[in-house]
Scaffold this motif. Structure first.
Motif, mmCIF file in Angstrom:
data_model
loop_
_atom_site.group_PDB
_atom_site.id
_atom_site.type_symbol
_atom_site.label_atom_id
_atom_site.label_comp_id
_atom_site.label_asym_id
_atom_site.label_seq_id
_atom_site.Cartn_x
_atom_site.Cartn_y
_atom_site.Cartn_z
ATOM 1 N N SER A 195 -12.835 -23.635 -5.246
ATOM 2 C CA SER A 195 -13.895 -24.121 -4.499
ATOM 3 C C SER A 195 -13.729 -23.690 -2.989
ATOM 4 C CB SER A 195 -13.923 -25.575 -4.368
ATOM 5 O OG SER A 195 -14.675 -26.252 -3.536
ATOM 6 N N GLN A 196 -12.569 -23.522 -2.382
ATOM 7 C CA GLN A 196 -12.182 -23.346 -0.977
ATOM 8 C C GLN A 196 -12.025 -21.965 -0.591
ATOM 9 O OE1 GLN A 196 -8.612 -25.574 -0.495
ATOM 10 N NE2 GLN A 196 -9.724 -27.748 -0.884
ATOM 11 N N HIS A 197 -11.770 -21.035 -1.854
ATOM 12 C CA HIS A 197 -11.781 -19.491 -1.420
ATOM 13 C C HIS A 197 -12.499 -18.764 -2.208
ATOM 14 C CE1 HIS A 197 -8.048 -20.452 0.988
ATOM 15 N NE2 HIS A 197 -7.913 -21.569 0.077
ATOM 16 N N PRO A 198 -13.640 -18.591 -2.178
ATOM 17 C CA PRO A 198 -14.752 -17.946 -2.845
ATOM 18 C C PRO A 198 -14.542 -16.749 -3.407
ATOM 19 C CG PRO A 198 -15.895 -18.842 -1.187
ATOM 20 C CD PRO A 198 -14.373 -19.062 -0.922
ATOM 21 N N GLN A 199 -13.726 -15.776 -2.408
ATOM 22 C CA GLN A 199 -13.449 -14.656 -3.260
ATOM 23 C C GLN A 199 -11.825 -14.375 -3.640
ATOM 24 O OE1 GLN A 199 -15.893 -12.423 -2.955
ATOM 25 N NE2 GLN A 199 -17.269 -13.787 -2.220
ATOM 26 N N LEU A 200 -11.163 -15.590 -3.928
ATOM 27 C CA LEU A 200 -9.995 -15.393 -4.421
ATOM 28 C C LEU A 200 -9.677 -14.874 -5.580
ATOM 29 C CD1 LEU A 200 -6.979 -16.190 -3.219
ATOM 30 C CD2 LEU A 200 -7.082 -18.346 -4.389
ATOM 31 N N LEU A 201 -10.523 -15.628 -6.748
ATOM 32 C CA LEU A 201 -10.459 -15.357 -8.051
ATOM 33 C C LEU A 201 -11.568 -14.559 -8.490
ATOM 34 C CD1 LEU A 201 -9.216 -19.203 -8.961
ATOM 35 C CD2 LEU A 201 -7.857 -17.200 -8.292
ATOM 36 N N SER A 202 -11.436 -14.199 -9.756
ATOM 37 C CA SER A 202 -12.341 -13.591 -10.431
ATOM 38 C C SER A 202 -12.972 -14.420 -11.583
ATOM 39 C CB SER A 202 -11.960 -12.141 -11.320
ATOM 40 O OG SER A 202 -10.913 -12.462 -12.342
ATOM 41 N N ALA A 203 -12.060 -15.320 -12.160
ATOM 42 C CA ALA A 203 -12.589 -16.372 -13.291
ATOM 43 C C ALA A 203 -11.700 -17.464 -12.983
ATOM 44 C CB ALA A 203 -12.617 -15.597 -14.446
ATOM 45 N N THR A 224 -14.889 -33.736 -4.746
ATOM 46 C CA THR A 224 -16.155 -34.322 -4.879
ATOM 47 C C THR A 224 -17.126 -33.339 -5.882
ATOM 48 O OG1 THR A 224 -17.071 -32.911 -3.035
ATOM 49 C CG2 THR A 224 -16.033 -35.019 -2.409
ATOM 50 N N LYS A 225 -18.309 -33.856 -6.283
ATOM 51 C CA LYS A 225 -19.281 -32.937 -6.756
ATOM 52 C C LYS A 225 -19.873 -31.877 -6.156
ATOM 53 C CE LYS A 225 -20.777 -37.074 -9.609
ATOM 54 N NZ LYS A 225 -21.874 -37.892 -9.950
ATOM 55 N N ASP A 226 -19.840 -32.094 -4.839
ATOM 56 C CA ASP A 226 -20.312 -30.991 -3.994
ATOM 57 C C ASP A 226 -19.311 -29.841 -4.018
ATOM 58 O OD1 ASP A 226 -22.784 -32.256 -3.284
ATOM 59 O OD2 ASP A 226 -22.023 -33.086 -1.328
ATOM 60 N N GLU A 227 -17.855 -30.384 -3.946
ATOM 61 C CA GLU A 227 -16.927 -29.204 -4.024
ATOM 62 C C GLU A 227 -17.130 -28.421 -5.173
ATOM 63 O OE1 GLU A 227 -12.993 -30.654 -1.698
ATOM 64 O OE2 GLU A 227 -13.793 -32.268 -2.933
ATOM 65 N N LEU A 228 -17.134 -28.920 -6.337
ATOM 66 C CA LEU A 228 -17.300 -28.386 -7.639
ATOM 67 C C LEU A 228 -18.607 -27.290 -7.799
ATOM 68 C CD1 LEU A 228 -16.727 -31.272 -10.338
ATOM 69 C CD2 LEU A 228 -15.007 -29.570 -9.510
ATOM 70 N N GLY A 229 -19.517 -27.879 -6.967
ATOM 71 C CA GLY A 229 -20.874 -27.023 -6.936
ATOM 72 C C GLY A 229 -20.644 -25.704 -6.234
ATOM 73 N N ARG A 230 -19.533 -25.793 -5.470
ATOM 74 C CA ARG A 230 -19.344 -24.546 -4.595
ATOM 75 C C ARG A 230 -18.428 -23.320 -5.288
ATOM 76 N NH1 ARG A 230 -16.538 -28.328 -0.257
ATOM 77 N NH2 ARG A 230 -18.579 -29.048 0.687
ATOM 78 N N ILE A 231 -18.254 -23.546 -6.445
ATOM 79 C CA ILE A 231 -17.386 -22.637 -7.286
ATOM 80 C C ILE A 231 -18.448 -21.945 -8.222
ATOM 81 C CG2 ILE A 231 -15.775 -22.408 -9.111
ATOM 82 C CD1 ILE A 231 -14.859 -25.079 -8.828
ATOM 83 N N HIS A 232 -18.403 -20.656 -7.592
ATOM 84 C CA HIS A 232 -19.523 -19.569 -8.142
ATOM 85 C C HIS A 232 -18.875 -18.384 -8.610
ATOM 86 C CE1 HIS A 232 -22.983 -21.633 -6.380
ATOM 87 N NE2 HIS A 232 -22.243 -21.869 -5.486
ATOM 88 N N ILE A 233 -17.857 -18.496 -9.768
ATOM 89 C CA ILE A 233 -17.246 -17.595 -10.664
ATOM 90 C C ILE A 233 -17.353 -18.042 -12.127
ATOM 91 C CG2 ILE A 233 -15.540 -16.554 -8.837
ATOM 92 C CD1 ILE A 233 -13.516 -18.412 -9.837
ATOM 93 N N PRO A 234 -17.322 -17.234 -12.998
ATOM 94 C CA PRO A 234 -17.130 -17.770 -14.322
ATOM 95 C C PRO A 234 -15.884 -18.720 -14.447
ATOM 96 C CG PRO A 234 -17.434 -15.459 -14.242
ATOM 97 C CD PRO A 234 -16.990 -15.920 -12.970
#
Length: 220
Positions: free
Chosen positions: A102-110, A153-163
């Protein structure tokens, strides 16, 4: 091996070859719970198995907080120069994975999380009660952690945009509706409830999780 990250030392094992895969254990455990699954996973991945702060061979700290652990993992990945690894987290490891993604969008691929919760009341009431009783007698920071955190929070979960794959056992100590809530609020995530399995029966010293991880990565 040991590496200094975020002001502490993390002990970790590195095995295999191929794209990077980070495995995060649960509360009160260490990297050894993945011995059996690593034997399979290292054929196709470079497997990194760190011990969380306060666990295994890593630095002891007076207090434990999931945010510190998530910062540790992000720093671990960046310090080692891992190129967008896949992260698998079990229980507390799953919580850490959710925070990091959630906090590091480019950190992980999945991301694959098993038996994770976003708040203490995600635990079944009976299990929460047992941990409260244990803390009265043991005053263990690791138990206090489960009673007071996380607060994702639900908002934090919603920031996850990887598989993302979310799993739990049919007999998990996490409430089934809570596991569904996690999956529902991560865009595009998949949910798998494993029949007959408990919280860690398919993960701790089990090869079953290796197949789940490999299948999840191959589907991405």
């Amino acid at each position: 091996m040991k590496i200094e990250v975020n002001g502490i030392e993390l002990f970790y094992e590195k095995e295999g070859s191929g794209p990077p895969l980070v495995l995060l254990h649960g509360n009160g455990e260490d990297h050894f719970i993945f011995d059996e699954s690593t034997e399979l996973l290292k054929r196709n991945f470079t497997v990194y198995r760190p011990d969380s702060r306060g666990h295994g061979g890593s630095s002891r700290t007076a207090e434990l907080h999931y945010q510190d652990m998530a910062d540790d993992v992000a720093c671990f990945i960046e310090t080692l120069g891992l190129d967008r690894p896949v992260l698998f987290g079990f229980s507390d490891g799953g919580i850490i994975g959710l925070l990091a993604a959630s906090q590091h969008p480019q950190l992980l691929s999945a991301l694959i999380v098993s038996g994770a919760n976003t708040e203490p009341k995600g635990l079944k009431p009976f299990i929460y009660g047992i941990f409260r009783l244990l803390f009265v007698f043991k005053k263990d920071p690791a138990i206090r952690l489960m009673l007071t955190e996380p607060n994702i929070t639900k908002d934090e979960l919603g920031r996850i945009h990887i598989p993302v794959l979310v799993t739990a056992g049919q007999r998990d100590m996490i409430r089934a509706e809570h596991t569904r809530l996690i999956a529902e609020h991560i865009p595009g995530s998949r949910l798998v409830i494993l029949p007959g399995e408990s919280h860690g029966s398919y993960i701790v010293h089990s090869r079953k999780i290796a197949k789940i991880i490999e299948e999840a990565v191959n589907e991405n």
